[in-house]
Design an enzyme around this catalytic site. Structure first.
Site, short mmCIF file in Angstrom:
data_model
loop_
_atom_site.label_atom_id
_atom_site.label_comp_id
_atom_site.label_asym_id
_atom_site.label_seq_id
_atom_site.Cartn_x
_atom_site.Cartn_y
_atom_site.Cartn_z
N CYS A 146 34.39 102.19 -4.29
CA CYS A 146 35.22 101.45 -5.05
C CYS A 146 36.01 100.03 -4.24
O CYS A 146 35.59 99.46 -4.09
CB CYS A 146 35.81 102.66 -6.76
SG CYS A 146 36.47 101.30 -7.57
N HIS A 239 31.64 104.73 -9.68
CA HIS A 239 32.35 105.57 -9.06
C HIS A 239 31.44 107.67 -9.76
O HIS A 239 31.45 108.15 -10.82
CB HIS A 239 33.99 105.89 -9.91
CG HIS A 239 34.58 105.71 -9.53
ND1 HIS A 239 35.37 105.99 -8.83
CD2 HIS A 239 35.73 104.47 -10.28
CE1 HIS A 239 36.68 105.12 -8.22
NE2 HIS A 239 36.65 104.18 -8.90
N GLU A 241 30.91 109.75 -8.33
CA GLU A 241 30.95 110.98 -8.02
C GLU A 241 31.62 111.64 -9.14
O GLU A 241 32.04 113.16 -8.38
CB GLU A 241 32.16 111.24 -6.50
CG GLU A 241 33.56 110.27 -7.17
CD GLU A 241 33.37 109.25 -6.96
OE1 GLU A 241 34.48 108.20 -7.30
OE2 GLU A 241 32.75 108.13 -7.34
#
Length: 357
Positions: A146, A239, A241
């Site tokens: 990001c 994102h 994760e």
């Protein structure tokens, strides 16, 4: 193989309690299995520091079974930290100078909170350039997440991120647009990725920089791209994760900011995230918050317990697949010595042999 708990970092105990296999170092040294050493440059603010650790540790630990993973968290000087966070970092994080001396096989760079549009004015700017430049010469592959992607696109490729009309916030459908690249081999060709950002680097900017795009979305633009050599730099704009409840916690924080007068509008829902029943519960909660504020009373707390259990995670398996492929490719080309990024026969300008193919 699992992540090795090579120090007392609390994240290891937390992941072990969740059921993830975390290997004790005494047992690790008895196994005749190759180690991979992965740096985690964590630039996130104090409140998200440990959560970001856990998210990336999970992705690495659950992604592949070819090696023992030693993950080394570190951060940058100049980032604003509370006394408690500085104590935590001093106790559990490693100095960059130590990792630079010992070497890394791979590096993950997280996002960060920023204060303005120009990233070059942020306190992490020069130290981050130092880390990225060192890693490009000495680390097999670096994965940027990001904000880190935006920073590297600016200082290495002269592509500045651009503000969006409104925050891109939610879970968006993405498609693999280059199915021949080994990073996306055997993963779903259509999958979701969470996003949470006010800015983006567009597909046209990636193309102008000569960076191959592997995964993108009609709504959310580019998610996954690589450097021109296909491997030295990996770029995430989303994102993957994130935990299942990460966007819920962000929404809760924004409601609190509204109640405290820190934002003028009540936050909208993250897109494509809350089911209809949960939207109705949160709309009712919104009315309770507005009434409480009108009457000068403390607003009620967000009913997380009614929401969290019914949220779906539609991205984690594919994220594991991509990170697993990345770890496998690092394993294939990295040298057995941590200070050497490639085996002698590997061409650093084409480490995966994609040009030959």
């Amino acid at each position: 193989m699992p992540i090795v708990a090579h120090n007392a970092l609390p994240t290891f105990a937390r992941l072990r309690a969740e059921g993830q296999h975390i290997l004790d170092p005494d047992r690790a040294i008895q196994q005749d299995i190759r180690e991979l050493h992965i740096g985690l440059l964590n630039m996130m603010p104090d409140a998200a520091l440990a959560a970001t650790e856990r998210q990336f540790f999970r992705l690495v630990g659950q992604s592949n079974q070819i090696a023992q993973f030693y993950v080394h968290p570190f951060t940058l000087e100049g980032l604003t930290r509370s006394a408690k966070a500085r104590e935590y970092i001093e106790q559990y994080y490693e100095p960059f100078d130590k990792l630079r001396e010992e070497g890394l096989d791979a590096l993950i760079v997280t996002g960060a909170n920023v204060t303005g549009q120009d990233l070059a004015r942020e306190p992490f700017w020069e130290p981050l350039i130092e880390v990225i430049d060192w890693a490009y010469e000495h680390v097999t592959s670096t994965l940027c997440s990001c904000l880190a992607t935006h920073a590297v696109l600016q200082f290495r490729y002269a592509q500045r991120r651009r503000p969006l009309p409104a925050k891109r916030w939610g879970v968006f459908v993405h498609r693999v647009v280059n199915r021949s690249h080994p990073l996306v081999e055997n993963v779903n060709t259509l999958f979701d990725v969470p996003h949470s950002r006010f800015n983006e680097v567009s597909r046209a900017q990636f193309d102008a920089a000569g960076l191959p795009v592997l995964v993108e979305s009609e709504e959310a633009s580019v998610h996954l791209a690589t450097s021109a050599d296909g491997f030295r730099l990996i770029f995430f704009q989303g994102h993957p994760e994130y935990d299942t409840v990460s966007l819920l916690k962000e929404y809760k924080r924004e409601v609190r900011r509204f109640a405290a007068g820190e934002r003028v509008d009540y936050p909208p829902f993250p897109q494509h995230y809350f089911p209809l029943r949960e939207q109705a519960i949160l709309e009712e909660h919104r009315e309770h918050v507005l009434k409480a504020l009108d009457r000068g009373r403390p607003p009620p707390g967000l009913p997380e317990e009614l929401i969290a259990a019914r949220l779906d995670n539609t991205w984690h398996d594919t994220a594991e697949g991509v990170v697993g492929n990345w770890m496998g490719l690092v394993y294939m080309v990295t040298d057995s010595h941590r200070r050497n990024p490639f085996m002698p026969h590997v061409n650093p300008q084409d480490p995966l042999g994609l040009t030959r193919q």
